[in-house]
Design an enzyme around this catalytic site. Sequence first.
Site, short mmCIF file in Angstrom:
data_model
loop_
_atom_site.label_atom_id
_atom_site.label_comp_id
_atom_site.label_asym_id
_atom_site.label_seq_id
_atom_site.Cartn_x
_atom_site.Cartn_y
_atom_site.Cartn_z
N PRO A 94 -38.20 76.55 6.86
CA PRO A 94 -37.73 77.01 8.17
C PRO A 94 -37.45 78.52 8.13
O PRO A 94 -37.16 79.07 7.07
CB PRO A 94 -36.43 76.24 8.37
CG PRO A 94 -35.97 75.89 7.00
CD PRO A 94 -37.22 75.70 6.19
N GLU A 95 -37.55 79.14 9.30
CA GLU A 95 -37.18 80.55 9.42
C GLU A 95 -35.97 80.64 10.35
O GLU A 95 -35.44 79.62 10.78
CB GLU A 95 -38.39 81.35 9.92
CG GLU A 95 -39.59 81.22 8.97
CD GLU A 95 -40.83 82.00 9.40
OE1 GLU A 95 -40.68 83.07 9.99
OE2 GLU A 95 -41.94 81.52 9.13
#
Length: 287
Positions: free
Chosen positions: A2-3
Site C-alpha cells: 500500500p501507499e
Amino acid sequence: MPELPEVETVRRGLQRTIVGRTIASFDCDTRKMLNQPLPFYRQTLPGLKVVSVDRRAKMLIIKLTGGWNILAHLKMTGQLVFCGDRCSVVGGHPIKAGYEQDPNRFTHGTFTFRDKSRLYFNDVRKFGWLRLFSDADLSKQLDHDLGPEPLDHNFTLDVFRRELGKRPNNRIKQFLMDNKNVVGIGNIYSDEICYFARVRPDRRVKNLKDGEIALLFRGIKNILTEAIKYEGTSISDYVNAAGEAGAYTKFLKVYGRYGEQCFKCKGTIKRQKIGGRTSSFCLGCQK
Ligand SMILES: [Zn+2]
C-alpha cells in the site's frame, strides 16, 4: 504494497469505528508482531480508551488514554476487521477465499473492547506489526529516518526543492519512492506524479528545470489528494473501509498500462526498470 492513499483510507475507517471504545483485553499469537512481551500488553492496555487514529508515512497510530499508543503497520498482507453487530473490513488486503469468518487462522492480534466489539488484525504472511509505545518513545519512532509528509501544509515547494538538492544524482522516480525524501509514495503514485509533471521518471534530479520541479510538486499534492478521495487504488487487492476495491484504479494514466495507448497523445506507454522497479511512462508526453 500500500501507499499513502491506501493507508490514509484505512486510518479514516478506523477513526470512524474504534474511537471512544475502551479496551477490555488484548491477545496475540505471534511474538514478532509485538515490541514488548505479550504480558506487558495485557497489563497495560485494559481500561485504556481510543482517543484518535493518526498516520505517519504508512504507519497507523492508535492514540490511547494514559499516554500510550499502538503503532501499527499492515505491510504486505495485513488486514483490519472490526466486528460490532456485524463484521466489516476496516482496510487492508482481503483475506483468502474460505477464511471470510473472523477470527480465522490468519487472525494474529485481537483487541476486545468493553462493549464486546472486537478489532482483528489478520495477516497471511505475518510481516505486519502492532507495537506499543509511550508518547515519549513514539515521537522518536516517528521521526527516525522519515522525510516530510507530502500532504502536510509544512511540505512546501521550498521544502521539496531543498530535499531535491540533497540528492542531485537520484533518478526522479527513485527520489519520489524514497521515504527519506518524502514519505508514502510508491510505485503507482510515483509513475502518476511523473506523468502529471510531464517528466520522464528516469531523469536525474539535478537536470530538472524550475518549472518541472513546480509541476512535480503540484503532482504530488494533486495525485495523492485525488487518490485519497477515491479511497486508493486496488492494485494488489487493496481494499477500502467498506471492504471494496479502491476506486482510483480507473483514473490511472500510466501505471500498469505499458503497451496500451496514452489517453492524451495516443502513443504507446513504455516501461523500463528504474532502481529495480518497473516504471511506466509516455515518451510523447514526458520529456
Ligand atoms: Zn502521451
